[in-house]
Design a protein around this motif. Structure first.
Motif, PDB file in Angstrom:
ATOM      1  N   ARG A 101       0.834  -1.205   0.000  1.00 56.94           N
ATOM      2  CA  ARG A 101       0.000   0.000   0.000  1.00 56.94           C
ATOM      3  C   ARG A 101       0.872   1.260   0.000  1.00 56.94           C
ATOM      4  O   ARG A 101       0.610   2.206  -0.740  1.00 56.94           O
ATOM      5  CB  ARG A 101      -0.933   0.008   1.203  1.00 56.94           C
ATOM      6  CG  ARG A 101      -2.170  -0.799   0.962  1.00 56.94           C
ATOM      7  CD  ARG A 101      -3.209  -0.547   2.021  1.00 56.94           C
ATOM      8  NE  ARG A 101      -3.688  -1.851   2.452  1.00 56.94           N
ATOM      9  CZ  ARG A 101      -3.804  -2.258   3.693  1.00 56.94           C
ATOM     10  NH1 ARG A 101      -3.526  -1.440   4.669  1.00 56.94           N
ATOM     11  NH2 ARG A 101      -4.227  -3.454   3.975  1.00 56.94           N
TER      12      ARG A 101
ATOM     13  N   ILE B  35      -8.759  11.825  -5.565  1.00 57.05           N
ATOM     14  CA  ILE B  35      -9.202  11.925  -4.175  1.00 57.05           C
ATOM     15  C   ILE B  35     -10.697  11.679  -4.065  1.00 57.05           C
ATOM     16  O   ILE B  35     -11.165  10.945  -3.186  1.00 57.05           O
ATOM     17  CB  ILE B  35      -8.803  13.293  -3.577  1.00 57.05           C
ATOM     18  CG1 ILE B  35      -7.282  13.358  -3.386  1.00 57.05           C
ATOM     19  CG2 ILE B  35      -9.518  13.558  -2.263  1.00 57.05           C
ATOM     20  CD1 ILE B  35      -6.749  14.724  -3.016  1.00 57.05           C
TER      21      ILE B  35
ATOM     22  N   SER C  42     -11.454   7.984  -4.857  1.00 57.33           N
ATOM     23  CA  SER C  42     -10.984   7.153  -3.747  1.00 57.33           C
ATOM     24  C   SER C  42     -11.916   7.262  -2.546  1.00 57.33           C
ATOM     25  O   SER C  42     -12.156   6.275  -1.846  1.00 57.33           O
ATOM     26  CB  SER C  42      -9.570   7.560  -3.340  1.00 57.33           C
ATOM     27  OG  SER C  42      -8.680   7.397  -4.404  1.00 57.33           O
ATOM     28  N   GLY C  43     -12.445   8.444  -2.309  1.00 54.75           N
ATOM     29  CA  GLY C  43     -13.410   8.607  -1.224  1.00 54.75           C
ATOM     30  C   GLY C  43     -14.681   7.810  -1.463  1.00 54.75           C
ATOM     31  O   GLY C  43     -15.203   7.157  -0.550  1.00 54.75           O
TER      32      GLY C  43
ATOM     33  N   LYS D 220     -14.910   5.132  -3.341  1.00 51.14           N
ATOM     34  CA  LYS D 220     -14.541   3.715  -3.250  1.00 51.14           C
ATOM     35  C   LYS D 220     -14.424   3.295  -1.793  1.00 51.14           C
ATOM     36  O   LYS D 220     -14.880   2.207  -1.413  1.00 51.14           O
ATOM     37  CB  LYS D 220     -13.223   3.479  -3.986  1.00 51.14           C
ATOM     38  CG  LYS D 220     -12.761   2.045  -3.974  1.00 51.14           C
ATOM     39  CD  LYS D 220     -13.633   1.178  -4.837  1.00 51.14           C
ATOM     40  CE  LYS D 220     -13.020  -0.213  -4.949  1.00 51.14           C
ATOM     41  NZ  LYS D 220     -13.791  -1.068  -5.834  1.00 51.14           N
ATOM     42  N   MET D 221     -13.829   4.136  -0.961  1.00 53.36           N
ATOM     43  CA  MET D 221     -13.689   3.832   0.459  1.00 53.36           C
ATOM     44  C   MET D 221     -15.059   3.744   1.125  1.00 53.36           C
ATOM     45  O   MET D 221     -15.306   2.862   1.948  1.00 53.36           O
ATOM     46  CB  MET D 221     -12.834   4.902   1.133  1.00 53.36           C
ATOM     47  CG  MET D 221     -12.485   4.602   2.568  1.00 53.36           C
ATOM     48  SD  MET D 221     -11.424   5.849   3.305  1.00 53.36           S
ATOM     49  CE  MET D 221     -12.510   7.263   3.337  1.00 53.36           C
ATOM     50  N   ARG D 222     -15.957   4.640   0.741  1.00 50.95           N
ATOM     51  CA  ARG D 222     -17.300   4.614   1.310  1.00 50.95           C
ATOM     52  C   ARG D 222     -18.064   3.354   0.889  1.00 50.95           C
ATOM     53  O   ARG D 222     -18.838   2.801   1.655  1.00 50.95           O
ATOM     54  CB  ARG D 222     -18.075   5.856   0.881  1.00 50.95           C
ATOM     55  CG  ARG D 222     -19.385   6.016   1.623  1.00 50.95           C
ATOM     56  CD  ARG D 222     -20.101   7.275   1.243  1.00 50.95           C
ATOM     57  NE  ARG D 222     -19.243   8.445   1.411  1.00 50.95           N
ATOM     58  CZ  ARG D 222     -19.470   9.615   0.869  1.00 50.95           C
ATOM     59  NH1 ARG D 222     -20.526   9.790   0.108  1.00 50.95           N
ATOM     60  NH2 ARG D 222     -18.667  10.628   1.061  1.00 50.95           N
TER      61      ARG D 222
ATOM     62  N   ALA E  41     -11.800   1.234   4.361  1.00 48.11           N
ATOM     63  CA  ALA E  41     -10.735   2.245   4.341  1.00 48.11           C
ATOM     64  C   ALA E  41      -9.483   1.763   3.625  1.00 48.11           C
ATOM     65  O   ALA E  41      -8.713   2.572   3.103  1.00 48.11           O
ATOM     66  CB  ALA E  41     -10.393   2.656   5.777  1.00 48.11           C
ATOM     67  N   SER E  42      -9.256   0.466   3.569  1.00 44.49           N
ATOM     68  CA  SER E  42      -8.043  -0.045   2.921  1.00 44.49           C
ATOM     69  C   SER E  42      -8.095   0.096   1.399  1.00 44.49           C
ATOM     70  O   SER E  42      -7.076  -0.092   0.734  1.00 44.49           O
ATOM     71  CB  SER E  42      -7.810  -1.507   3.302  1.00 44.49           C
ATOM     72  OG  SER E  42      -8.839  -2.321   2.783  1.00 44.49           O
TER      73      SER E  42
ATOM     74  N   TRP F  61      -8.667   2.896  -0.165  1.00 45.03           N
ATOM     75  CA  TRP F  61      -8.349   4.264  -0.571  1.00 45.03           C
ATOM     76  C   TRP F  61      -7.038   4.342  -1.348  1.00 45.03           C
ATOM     77  O   TRP F  61      -6.983   4.925  -2.431  1.00 45.03           O
ATOM     78  CB  TRP F  61      -8.287   5.185   0.652  1.00 45.03           C
ATOM     79  CG  TRP F  61      -8.344   6.626   0.285  1.00 45.03           C
ATOM     80  CD1 TRP F  61      -9.472   7.384   0.183  1.00 45.03           C
ATOM     81  CD2 TRP F  61      -7.239   7.486  -0.056  1.00 45.03           C
ATOM     82  NE1 TRP F  61      -9.130   8.665  -0.197  1.00 45.03           N
ATOM     83  CE2 TRP F  61      -7.775   8.755  -0.356  1.00 45.03           C
ATOM     84  CE3 TRP F  61      -5.876   7.308  -0.141  1.00 45.03           C
ATOM     85  CZ2 TRP F  61      -6.991   9.831  -0.715  1.00 45.03           C
ATOM     86  CZ3 TRP F  61      -5.080   8.388  -0.515  1.00 45.03           C
ATOM     87  CH2 TRP F  61      -5.633   9.629  -0.791  1.00 45.03           C
TER      88      TRP F  61
ATOM     89  N   THR G 196      -6.998   2.633  -4.900  1.00 43.93           N
ATOM     90  CA  THR G 196      -7.819   3.429  -5.817  1.00 43.93           C
ATOM     91  C   THR G 196      -7.098   4.712  -6.203  1.00 43.93           C
ATOM     92  O   THR G 196      -7.089   5.108  -7.373  1.00 43.93           O
ATOM     93  CB  THR G 196      -9.184   3.747  -5.184  1.00 43.93           C
ATOM     94  OG1 THR G 196      -9.809   2.533  -4.797  1.00 43.93           O
ATOM     95  CG2 THR G 196     -10.081   4.499  -6.140  1.00 43.93           C
ATOM     96  N   PHE G 197      -6.483   5.360  -5.229  1.00 46.19           N
ATOM     97  CA  PHE G 197      -5.714   6.576  -5.493  1.00 46.19           C
ATOM     98  C   PHE G 197      -4.564   6.286  -6.455  1.00 46.19           C
ATOM     99  O   PHE G 197      -4.317   7.050  -7.388  1.00 46.19           O
ATOM    100  CB  PHE G 197      -5.194   7.160  -4.172  1.00 46.19           C
ATOM    101  CG  PHE G 197      -4.458   8.450  -4.326  1.00 46.19           C
ATOM    102  CD1 PHE G 197      -5.141   9.632  -4.537  1.00 46.19           C
ATOM    103  CD2 PHE G 197      -3.072   8.482  -4.272  1.00 46.19           C
ATOM    104  CE1 PHE G 197      -4.461  10.829  -4.691  1.00 46.19           C
ATOM    105  CE2 PHE G 197      -2.388   9.664  -4.422  1.00 46.19           C
ATOM    106  CZ  PHE G 197      -3.077  10.848  -4.627  1.00 46.19           C
TER     107      PHE G 197
END
Length: 196
Positions: free
Chosen positions: A85, A127, A130-131, A133-135, A139-140, A142, A145-146
């Protein structure tokens, strides 16, 4: 992933890319005013050409997406998951710095403003995606995806960056980023096992 799910992802990504190219091409045509259409048929033919170009860009985006999935699979196999990561995060930052600064320093005739706007645009889009995707997952997700939305997108647009024409960059970037965002946001939904 079964064939039906892949087929769905493939065709929907094609439509996203085609729609993005039509929107970007018509918007650039409106702003730049380059072609004087003689009739409605000329405009429709131009939109059809843009549609076909968007399909090609979406196929290119899908190749980049599957290359990223293979790279991610290999990275997880070689490095510990947490280290992989951080490696992705460092590579994403380096790709953004190269896009914004290194090209300007190496070739002095480039303008810093267009590279800076392009880099900030890709950063903000990454950003936001990624937000989301995290939602949708956890959280892993993010950092991967970024990384995908920055480093892989920058690698995919290297060819058009060599041209050095801002409108050409926008023309390929809009459908490419739309396809990349759609694919990464749909991946966990497509891979979700079907309920019995």
């Amino acid at each position: 992933m079964n064939l039906r799910k892949w087929f769905y992802l493939f065709w929907t990504t094609l439509l996203i890319g085609a729609g993005g190219a039509v929107i970007a091409g018509l918007a650039l045509q409106t702003v730049n005013g380059g072609i004087d259409f003689k009739s409605t048929a000329d405009l429709l033919l131009y939109a059809l050409i843009l549609f076909g170009y968007g399909v090609l860009v979406s196929v290119y985006a899908q190749l980049g997406f599957f290359a990223y999935l293979i790279l991610n699979y290999m990275g997880i196999g070689v490095f510990p998951r947490k280290a992989w990561r951080y490696i992705q995060l460092v590579l994403a930052v380096l790709a953004l710095l190269e896009l914004v600064f290194l090209r300007t320093f190496v070739s002095g005739d480039r303008s810093v403003a267009s590279d800076l706007i392009l880099g900030v645009g890709i950063l903000l889009t990454a950003i936001v995606v990624s937000g989301f995707k995290m939602r949708g997952t956890n959280a892993s997700a993010w950092i991967p995806t970024f990384f995908f939305m920055t480093a892989i997108t920058i690698v995919e647009i290297i060819g058009v960056l060599r041209i050095g024409v801002d409108s050409a960059t926008i023309f390929i970037l809009v459908p490419l980023v739309a396809c990349n965002a759609f694919q990464i946001l749909m991946l966990h939904r497509v891979l979700k096992p079907a309920s019995i």
